[in-house]
Write an enzyme that holds these catalytic residues in place. Sequence first.
Site, PDB file in Angstrom:
ATOM      1  N   CYS A 137       0.839  -1.195   0.000  1.00 58.02           N
ATOM      2  CA  CYS A 137       0.000   0.000   0.000  1.00 58.02           C
ATOM      3  C   CYS A 137       0.872   1.243   0.000  1.00 58.02           C
ATOM      4  O   CYS A 137       1.875   1.311   0.724  1.00 58.02           O
ATOM      5  CB  CYS A 137      -0.915   0.003   1.222  1.00 58.02           C
ATOM      6  SG  CYS A 137      -2.016   1.443   1.311  1.00 58.02           S
ATOM      7  N   HIS A 179      -9.103  -3.420  -2.848  1.00 61.45           N
ATOM      8  CA  HIS A 179      -8.146  -2.645  -2.054  1.00 61.45           C
ATOM      9  C   HIS A 179      -8.560  -1.182  -1.986  1.00 61.45           C
ATOM     10  O   HIS A 179      -8.595  -0.580  -0.897  1.00 61.45           O
ATOM     11  CB  HIS A 179      -6.758  -2.795  -2.679  1.00 61.45           C
ATOM     12  CG  HIS A 179      -5.671  -2.078  -1.949  1.00 61.45           C
ATOM     13  ND1 HIS A 179      -4.621  -2.738  -1.332  1.00 61.45           N
ATOM     14  CD2 HIS A 179      -5.436  -0.749  -1.728  1.00 61.45           C
ATOM     15  CE1 HIS A 179      -3.809  -1.849  -0.770  1.00 61.45           C
ATOM     16  NE2 HIS A 179      -4.275  -0.645  -1.012  1.00 61.45           N
ATOM     17  N   GLU A 180      -8.879  -0.591  -3.140  1.00 60.70           N
ATOM     18  CA  GLU A 180      -9.207   0.839  -3.157  1.00 60.70           C
ATOM     19  C   GLU A 180     -10.566   1.125  -2.531  1.00 60.70           C
ATOM     20  O   GLU A 180     -10.733   2.130  -1.830  1.00 60.70           O
ATOM     21  CB  GLU A 180      -9.157   1.373  -4.597  1.00 60.70           C
ATOM     22  CG  GLU A 180      -7.798   1.268  -5.249  1.00 60.70           C
ATOM     23  CD  GLU A 180      -6.676   1.897  -4.427  1.00 60.70           C
ATOM     24  OE1 GLU A 180      -6.917   2.911  -3.736  1.00 60.70           O
ATOM     25  OE2 GLU A 180      -5.553   1.354  -4.458  1.00 60.70           O
ATOM     26  N   HIS A 183     -10.267   1.244   1.192  1.00 63.87           N
ATOM     27  CA  HIS A 183      -9.728   2.522   1.661  1.00 63.87           C
ATOM     28  C   HIS A 183     -10.851   3.518   1.953  1.00 63.87           C
ATOM     29  O   HIS A 183     -10.779   4.290   2.918  1.00 63.87           O
ATOM     30  CB  HIS A 183      -8.808   3.132   0.604  1.00 63.87           C
ATOM     31  CG  HIS A 183      -7.355   2.807   0.779  1.00 63.87           C
ATOM     32  ND1 HIS A 183      -6.674   3.019   1.966  1.00 63.87           N
ATOM     33  CD2 HIS A 183      -6.436   2.301  -0.080  1.00 63.87           C
ATOM     34  CE1 HIS A 183      -5.408   2.654   1.822  1.00 63.87           C
ATOM     35  NE2 HIS A 183      -5.240   2.207   0.596  1.00 63.87           N
TER      36      HIS A 183
END
EC number: 3.5.1.88
Length: 225
Positions: A137, A179-180, A183
């Site tokens: 990351c 993953h994004e 976030h």
Amino acid sequence: MEFATRPLPVGPETPFTASQIRDVIQQILATEGLPAIVQVGHPVIRQHAARFDGQIDDTELVQLIERMRDVMHAAPGVGLAAPQLGIPLQLAVLEDRFDVDPIASEARQRTPLGFFPILNPTYEPTSPSTASFYEGCLSMRGFQAVVTRHRDVRLSYQRPDGSTAAEEFTGWQARIVQHETDHLHGGIYLDRAELRSLSNDGEYRTNWAYPGIEEARHGLGFLDS
């Protein structure tokens, strides 16, 4: 061998008002050069970002997306979420144009992903299949860990023009999407990682930079079958 995914802990809602979000964005847009990517420990990284509902106008939104794309390329990375610039807004940009070893590409189902921005995204698995690979990351530089994620997902999101879309992704593209999106909900990859696999970049390159994770799984003692 497939393993179960770990649930994402719920992050606190951002306390930022629409006006405060607008101020942060306008400050970034008014500053010359690229903004720094904030690191873990910054409170915005752990907050559930605000849904985009017109906090900035269309021109500013386009400018912010381009600035985020520039930061992502300069990092370099395959995705960047607005909270990584200190902006608690559900916006991310994604793009994967890296040349990767063909053997690793095949093992990870990694294919090029064209640039696109997403607003207010959510995802859901479209199959029971999972995949476990090392992941890093930009907001936690210097480390990588194995994360088990859904192999196939359906992403629902809003485009910058206000239209809605839904697309299906598989393999490494699905990993980037997850993953994004995590976030934007206050999550980082370590929330879902096998902590015994955690390696700094040097040790990863020296010992565990294989297409798959079997060597690391046995050598570090995680994901026991």
